[in-house]
Enzyme design. Sequence first.
Site, PDB file in Angstrom:
ATOM      1  N   GLU A 193       0.820  -1.217   0.000  1.00 10.57           N
ATOM      2  CA  GLU A 193       0.000   0.000   0.000  1.00 10.57           C
ATOM      3  C   GLU A 193       0.851   1.264   0.000  1.00 10.57           C
ATOM      4  O   GLU A 193       0.540   2.241   0.686  1.00 10.57           O
ATOM      5  CB  GLU A 193      -0.962   0.004   1.194  1.00 10.57           C
ATOM      6  CG  GLU A 193      -1.962  -1.136   1.180  1.00 10.57           C
ATOM      7  CD  GLU A 193      -3.030  -1.002   2.260  1.00 10.57           C
ATOM      8  OE1 GLU A 193      -3.007   0.001   3.008  1.00 10.57           O
ATOM      9  OE2 GLU A 193      -3.889  -1.889   2.355  1.00 10.57           O
ATOM     10  N   GLU A 304      -4.821  -9.622   1.923  1.00 10.86           N
ATOM     11  CA  GLU A 304      -5.529  -9.530   3.200  1.00 10.86           C
ATOM     12  C   GLU A 304      -7.017  -9.607   2.902  1.00 10.86           C
ATOM     13  O   GLU A 304      -7.482  -9.035   1.920  1.00 10.86           O
ATOM     14  CB  GLU A 304      -5.235  -8.204   3.929  1.00 10.86           C
ATOM     15  CG  GLU A 304      -3.828  -8.027   4.450  1.00 10.86           C
ATOM     16  CD  GLU A 304      -3.585  -6.643   5.042  1.00 10.86           C
ATOM     17  OE1 GLU A 304      -2.433  -6.360   5.395  1.00 10.86           O
ATOM     18  OE2 GLU A 304      -4.558  -5.851   5.149  1.00 10.86           O
TER      19      GLU A 304
END
Length: 641
Positions: A193, A304
Site C-alpha cells: 500500500e 488480506e
Amino acid sequence: MTTLSTIWLFLITITAIFQLGLSSNVTTIIDDDNNNNNNNNNNADDFLEPQIETIKVIGNKFFECESGHQFFIKGIAYQKTRQEGEIYDTTKEPHYIDPLANPFTCLRDLDYLKELGINLVRVYQIHPNANHDVCMNAFAEAGIYVLADLSEPTISIRRDYPHWDTEIFNRYQQVIDSMSNYKNLLGFFAGNEVTNCQSNIDASPFVRAAIRDCKKYINQQGYRKIPIGYASNDDANIRKNLANYFVCQLDEDEDKGQEHLNSQADFFAINVYEWCGYSTYTTSGYRDLTTMFKDYSVPVFFSEFGCNIITPRPFTEVEAIYGSTMKKVWSGGIAYEYFEEVNHYGILLTKKDGSITKLPDFDTLKMRFHAATPIGITMDEATICEPPICSNSVIDDKSSSSSSSSSFWDVALTLPPTPNEAKCECLWQSLSCVVSEDATFDEEVALRELCFKVDCEDINANGRSGKYGRYSDCNPTVRTSYALNKYYEQCGKKQEICDFQGRGELLPNRNGGLQDLENKFSSDGQNCLSLLEGKEEEKEVQEEEPDVPGLPGSNKGKEVESTPKRKGKGKSKEKEKGKLIEEEEEEEEEEEENNKTPSSGEKSPKTSKSIAGGNAITFKNDSIWKTFIEILFTCSAAILI
C-alpha cells in the site's frame, strides 16, 4: 607327567585368554561400528532437508515445481506487534517483532496453524540478522509456505516522500539473503500500500525500481528465481491503474530482454475488505474484481481479507474465493490475522504468560478453510499472457469504470536508478559540514527547511516528472548532509551556519569539494574523484587500504556497513568462491579416505583405535603372537627332554 600336563595347561590358558581378548575386541569394534552408524543416521536426520516443493509462476498462476499442480494460497497474516510501553533489549532486538526468529512462539503456534488448515503465512517484518532455521524448517515439514515483506516500519518507501536509496536497498538485500535458501519461501512483497490514493501515485515508480533491482540482486547471487510482487490497497479509483502499471512493459524492460531482470511484478495482490458478514459474490464487489482481473498476466490474490464490521466473522467469502468462478482468476487469499491486536482482527489471543486462547473466529475460519478444496489446472495447461507496453492510455484503461474518475496517469514511465553506495560513500567523504552523529531529528523536516535556502536538485527525486537527482539514491543522512554542506559553503563557511541549531557538525581534515578526493576511494575500489565527476572508472587495487570512512546511516545507533552489498550466510563473494570450492573438495577427499573399506594388508583406522582402547590383552601384530607361541613350545620341549 605332571610337568607336561602343567605346560600344556599353561599353553591352553594363554590361548584362551588371547582368543577371549580378540573376541572381546571384535565385539567392541562391532558395537562401536553400530553406534557410529546410529549416530551418523541421527545426524543425517537432523540435517535432512524438509520435503516441500518450491512454488513458481507460470503465466497468471502459481504451480508446484515437481508435481505441476496449481497452487492456491490458503493463508493467514502472521505478525505480532510490540505493545505500547513494552520492555525489551534494544541492543539485541529490533523495534519490531520477527515471528520467524523465535522458535518458542512459532513452534507453539504451529499446531494451531496446522489445525486451521492453512498452507501459507504472511510475515510483514523480517529481522535479517536473526536465524530462521527452526521456524522455517518446522513450517516446511508442515507444508506451510511464507510470503515475506522486504520492508520494515522505519525503512521503507514512503508514499509521501518517496525515494529508492541505499539504505532501503541494503535492507531489502539483507532480507533476501536471510530467506532465499528456504524452499518454502514463496516470494517477497516489495511494497505494501505504498500508493493508496490518487495524490501519491508518484510513489509507484520507486516500488518498480525496487522490484527491478531485487530481481537483479537475486540473479547475481545465484539464488533460485524467487517471485517478487506488490500488495495494493482496495481503492476503486486507482486499483486498476496500479494493477496495469505494475505489469506493463517499460522501455528498459525491453532492453533487458530477460524476464527475471525486468521491473514487472511477478504477482499482484490486493488487501480487500469488501465482503462483510453474509454478503454475496455480487453485492460485495467480488464479481467486479473478478471481471477486472480475468485476463491479468500474472497471479493475483487477496493479500488480506476479513472485514470485521460484523463479529464474530462468518468468513463466508472463503467459499467464493475458492469456488468454481473465482478460482479461474484468483490464486487464493490471506486471512487477516492470526494474533489479536488493538484493531480486533485476530483469531487467537496471546496471554502474558505466552499461552494461547482461541477466539470465536478461529473455529469459523478453520471450518471454511477445510471445506475449500479447489482443483486448478496443471503446469502444462498454463497460458502465458504477454503484458502490454506501458503507456498512459494502457495504464488508465478507460474501459474500466473504476478508473473513470482519473483524468490520466500522470506518472513518468522512467524509473529511479539503482542505488550506488560507492558513489554515496565518496560524496560523504567530500563533505566537511554534516549532520551530527548525536542529532535526533526527522531528516525530511530538515531537508524541507534546507531546500528553501539552497538548490536541492541533486538530491531530489520526482516520480511524476521522472527526474531523479544524481545523489537522490543516497540515504537520508547523506542527502541532508549534502544540503547542509551546500548551505554552509554558500554562507561563507561560517561555523554557526554548520551548527544548524545543534544538528550539524564540522568534520576535521575535510576541506570540502572534489579537489580533496583524488586519493580517496570507495569500499569497492573506485576512485572517488572519477566517480563523482561521472566517469566511474575502476581503480586498480593498491597495496595500501583505501581511506574509506564508514557511510552513515539515517537511523541513529544503527550500524551501516560501508560495502555496497551485504552477503547472506551460505553465500561467498565471487572472489572467494574458488578458494571455498577447493577447500570443500579437499575435505571430501579426506573424508572418503577415512571412511573407505581397508584393502588387504591394511588396517582400518577405526578398527585400530577400537582395539587399542579395549580392556583385554592385545597384540600389535600377528608376528609377536607367533614368536610368543614358538618360545613356549621350545621351553616345553626343553623341560620334557
